[in-house]
Design a protein around this motif. Sequence first.
Motif, PDB file in Angstrom:
ATOM      1  N   GLU A 269       6.058  13.809  -5.700  1.00  0.00           N
ATOM      2  CA  GLU A 269       7.446  13.671  -5.266  1.00  0.00           C
ATOM      3  C   GLU A 269       7.841  12.224  -5.007  1.00  0.00           C
ATOM      4  OE1 GLU A 269      11.275  14.756  -4.420  1.00  0.00           O
ATOM      5  OE2 GLU A 269       9.676  16.066  -5.163  1.00  0.00           O
ATOM      6  N   VAL A 270       6.906  11.410  -4.499  1.00  0.00           N
ATOM      7  CA  VAL A 270       7.275  10.052  -4.087  1.00  0.00           C
ATOM      8  C   VAL A 270       6.684   8.983  -5.010  1.00  0.00           C
ATOM      9  CG1 VAL A 270       7.317   8.387  -2.190  1.00  0.00           C
ATOM     10  CG2 VAL A 270       7.622  10.824  -1.722  1.00  0.00           C
ATOM     11  N   PRO A 271       5.402   8.616  -4.906  1.00  0.00           N
ATOM     12  CA  PRO A 271       4.944   7.486  -5.724  1.00  0.00           C
ATOM     13  C   PRO A 271       5.009   7.725  -7.232  1.00  0.00           C
ATOM     14  CG  PRO A 271       3.101   8.504  -4.588  1.00  0.00           C
ATOM     15  CD  PRO A 271       4.345   9.097  -4.012  1.00  0.00           C
ATOM     16  N   LEU A 272       4.762   8.955  -7.688  1.00  0.00           N
ATOM     17  CA  LEU A 272       4.743   9.183  -9.136  1.00  0.00           C
ATOM     18  C   LEU A 272       6.134   9.408  -9.718  1.00  0.00           C
ATOM     19  CD1 LEU A 272       1.581  11.471  -9.577  1.00  0.00           C
ATOM     20  CD2 LEU A 272       1.778   8.992  -9.765  1.00  0.00           C
ATOM     21  N   THR A 273       7.110   9.748  -8.878  1.00  0.00           N
ATOM     22  CA  THR A 273       8.453  10.045  -9.373  1.00  0.00           C
ATOM     23  C   THR A 273       9.470   8.987  -8.963  1.00  0.00           C
ATOM     24  OG1 THR A 273       8.011  12.424  -9.318  1.00  0.00           O
ATOM     25  CG2 THR A 273      10.328  11.752  -9.345  1.00  0.00           C
ATOM     26  N   ARG A 274       9.427   8.564  -7.707  1.00  0.00           N
ATOM     27  CA  ARG A 274      10.463   7.679  -7.184  1.00  0.00           C
ATOM     28  C   ARG A 274      10.124   6.193  -7.286  1.00  0.00           C
ATOM     29  NH1 ARG A 274      14.138  10.438  -3.603  1.00  0.00           N
ATOM     30  NH2 ARG A 274      13.713  12.672  -3.658  1.00  0.00           N
ATOM     31  N   CYS A 275       8.909   5.879  -7.642  1.00  0.00           N
ATOM     32  CA  CYS A 275       8.512   4.472  -7.806  1.00  0.00           C
ATOM     33  C   CYS A 275       8.317   4.218  -9.298  1.00  0.00           C
ATOM     34  CB  CYS A 275       7.236   4.179  -7.030  1.00  0.00           C
ATOM     35  SG  CYS A 275       7.384   4.508  -5.255  1.00  0.00           S
ATOM     36  N   PRO A 276       9.274   3.532  -9.959  1.00  0.00           N
ATOM     37  CA  PRO A 276       9.274   3.425 -11.421  1.00  0.00           C
ATOM     38  C   PRO A 276       8.037   2.767 -12.026  1.00  0.00           C
ATOM     39  CG  PRO A 276      11.388   2.758 -10.491  1.00  0.00           C
ATOM     40  CD  PRO A 276      10.437   2.887  -9.351  1.00  0.00           C
ATOM     41  N   SER A 277       7.507   1.729 -11.362  1.00  0.00           N
ATOM     42  CA  SER A 277       6.402   0.992 -11.986  1.00  0.00           C
ATOM     43  C   SER A 277       5.456   0.448 -10.925  1.00  0.00           C
ATOM     44  CB  SER A 277       6.949  -0.159 -12.839  1.00  0.00           C
ATOM     45  OG  SER A 277       5.902  -0.849 -13.489  1.00  0.00           O
ATOM     46  N   TRP A 278       4.159   0.519 -11.235  1.00  0.00           N
ATOM     47  CA  TRP A 278       3.119   0.079 -10.307  1.00  0.00           C
ATOM     48  C   TRP A 278       2.239  -0.999 -10.943  1.00  0.00           C
ATOM     49  CZ3 TRP A 278       2.532   2.006  -5.335  1.00  0.00           C
ATOM     50  CH2 TRP A 278       3.258   3.149  -5.018  1.00  0.00           C
ATOM     51  N   ARG A 279       1.744  -1.881 -10.105  1.00  0.00           N
ATOM     52  CA  ARG A 279       0.674  -2.814 -10.475  1.00  0.00           C
ATOM     53  C   ARG A 279      -0.348  -2.756  -9.346  1.00  0.00           C
ATOM     54  NH1 ARG A 279       3.120  -2.535 -14.475  1.00  0.00           N
ATOM     55  NH2 ARG A 279       4.019  -4.169 -15.785  1.00  0.00           N
ATOM     56  N   TYR A 280      -1.572  -3.180  -9.619  1.00  0.00           N
ATOM     57  CA  TYR A 280      -2.574  -3.133  -8.557  1.00  0.00           C
ATOM     58  C   TYR A 280      -3.591  -4.250  -8.702  1.00  0.00           C
ATOM     59  CZ  TYR A 280      -5.898  -0.963 -11.850  1.00  0.00           C
ATOM     60  OH  TYR A 280      -6.737  -0.710 -12.915  1.00  0.00           O
ATOM     61  N   HIS A 281      -4.220  -4.548  -7.573  1.00  0.00           N
ATOM     62  CA  HIS A 281      -5.301  -5.538  -7.508  1.00  0.00           C
ATOM     63  C   HIS A 281      -6.397  -4.944  -6.626  1.00  0.00           C
ATOM     64  CE1 HIS A 281      -7.074  -9.637  -7.369  1.00  0.00           C
ATOM     65  NE2 HIS A 281      -7.464  -9.259  -6.160  1.00  0.00           N
ATOM     66  N   LEU A 282      -7.610  -4.851  -7.157  1.00  0.00           N
ATOM     67  CA  LEU A 282      -8.720  -4.301  -6.368  1.00  0.00           C
ATOM     68  C   LEU A 282      -9.168  -5.310  -5.321  1.00  0.00           C
ATOM     69  CD1 LEU A 282     -10.933  -2.585  -9.102  1.00  0.00           C
ATOM     70  CD2 LEU A 282      -8.949  -1.681  -7.871  1.00  0.00           C
ATOM     71  N   THR A 283      -9.453  -4.820  -4.129  1.00  0.00           N
ATOM     72  CA  THR A 283      -9.934  -5.671  -3.049  1.00  0.00           C
ATOM     73  C   THR A 283     -10.853  -4.838  -2.160  1.00  0.00           C
ATOM     74  OG1 THR A 283      -9.225  -7.187  -1.272  1.00  0.00           O
ATOM     75  CG2 THR A 283      -7.901  -5.201  -1.602  1.00  0.00           C
ATOM     76  N   SER A 284     -11.119  -5.280  -0.957  1.00  0.00           N
ATOM     77  CA  SER A 284     -11.917  -4.504  -0.013  1.00  0.00           C
ATOM     78  C   SER A 284     -11.426  -4.791   1.397  1.00  0.00           C
ATOM     79  CB  SER A 284     -13.417  -4.827  -0.132  1.00  0.00           C
ATOM     80  OG  SER A 284     -13.644  -6.206   0.065  1.00  0.00           O
ATOM     81  N   ALA A 285     -11.491  -3.758   2.225  1.00  0.00           N
ATOM     82  CA  ALA A 285     -10.996  -3.858   3.598  1.00  0.00           C
ATOM     83  C   ALA A 285     -11.831  -2.959   4.485  1.00  0.00           C
ATOM     84  CB  ALA A 285      -9.529  -3.440   3.673  1.00  0.00           C
ATOM     85  N   ASN A 286     -12.122  -3.436   5.684  1.00  0.00           N
ATOM     86  CA  ASN A 286     -12.872  -2.630   6.656  1.00  0.00           C
ATOM     87  C   ASN A 286     -14.192  -2.124   6.084  1.00  0.00           C
ATOM     88  OD1 ASN A 286      -9.786  -2.255   7.329  1.00  0.00           O
ATOM     89  ND2 ASN A 286     -10.921  -1.949   9.238  1.00  0.00           N
ATOM     90  N   GLY A 287     -14.824  -2.928   5.252  1.00  0.00           N
ATOM     91  CA  GLY A 287     -16.091  -2.542   4.652  1.00  0.00           C
ATOM     92  C   GLY A 287     -15.954  -1.429   3.638  1.00  0.00           C
ATOM     93  N   GLN A 288     -14.755  -1.158   3.154  1.00  0.00           N
ATOM     94  CA  GLN A 288     -14.490  -0.064   2.229  1.00  0.00           C
ATOM     95  C   GLN A 288     -13.713  -0.577   1.023  1.00  0.00           C
ATOM     96  OE1 GLN A 288     -13.473   2.609   6.141  1.00  0.00           O
ATOM     97  NE2 GLN A 288     -12.856   3.515   4.198  1.00  0.00           N
ATOM     98  N   PRO A 289     -13.785   0.139  -0.105  1.00  0.00           N
ATOM     99  CA  PRO A 289     -12.963  -0.269  -1.251  1.00  0.00           C
ATOM    100  C   PRO A 289     -11.489  -0.119  -0.920  1.00  0.00           C
ATOM    101  CG  PRO A 289     -13.978   1.875  -1.648  1.00  0.00           C
ATOM    102  CD  PRO A 289     -14.601   1.329  -0.389  1.00  0.00           C
ATOM    103  N   ALA A 290     -10.674  -0.995  -1.470  1.00  0.00           N
ATOM    104  CA  ALA A 290      -9.246  -0.977  -1.194  1.00  0.00           C
ATOM    105  C   ALA A 290      -8.483  -1.480  -2.413  1.00  0.00           C
ATOM    106  CB  ALA A 290      -8.922  -1.834   0.030  1.00  0.00           C
TER     107      ALA A 290
END
Length: 340
Positions: A269-290
Amino acid sequence: MGEEISAGSATGELARARKGDDAAFTRLVAPLRRELHAHCYRMLGSTHDADDALQEALLRAWRGLDRFEGRSSLRAWLYTVATRTCLDAVDRRGRRAMPIDLGPASDHAVVDATPLSEVAWLGPYPDAGLPAGPAARYEQREAVELAFVAAMQHLSGNQRAALLLFDVLGFSAAEIATMMDTSTTSVNSALARARRLLAERVPPRSQQQTLRKLGDARVRETVTAFATALESGDADALVALLTEDVAWSMPPLAQWYRGRAAVMDFAVEVPLTRCPSWRYHLTSANGQPAVAFYVGASRSAPHLAWSITVLTLRGELVQGLTSFLGAEHVQRFGLQTEWA
């Protein structure tokens, strides 16, 4: 843990600092800044609060340097000052929250939810700020995992301090009693209560254990698959990566979702429909993948920072998603806030 400068050099720097040489004091504490900052974050649950607490603690230490008599190490004395500064902050500000603390999960997507600015929210911690080296009972990364830091917020200030100083940093109960100006009996009592409460809230298997078992390559594969599914709008690929009891929260929004059906209802309903385009960058936070996510009006439009999304894994599947919304979080990780 940070490495202090050599004894002879430290003695000279300390003597110069006592005479008012602030540059000497800066050099003296520099090797310990990262671990002190991580300690303040564990106590307070916010990098911003940790910044303020560390700055205040070092100012207190500089002004009170004459009171450092050398009967303990400089590191122990600085931890004393930092801990007491954090305890003052806890008394003033209370604890930081996660959406799960505010109410039950939503079973369907809440569109156009309003951020709760009046809530003091827990924030993510960049792994680049973590000190290297072994800890006592907990590894340094285990002690900043989201579940651990969120659970710490349910302890009193004294309980947080006792547990961190003993189980994470390896100080003795007698040392902690001196640092907190209390008795060893009180420290042991606070430590016992803290461990009981944490056992109720922290999973028995840490993310570090899960990540080590998977290995870096498989972890990266899972995280990349998740980010790519969101970027490409592939709902089938996304659902295949989630555990049946997956949870997704997005502070500063109060709404959160538990279970594959509710999470996918929100995602579609929200990120896949209402957000037209995505980009991403892999990082890490709190000792976890992010993942740092960016959203744009179209694939050719500039993409603005949306969140630092921290993943909690169970095996090769995603059990938890915590999206810390806001460009300020992305910036804190040293990343660009606009993807042109």
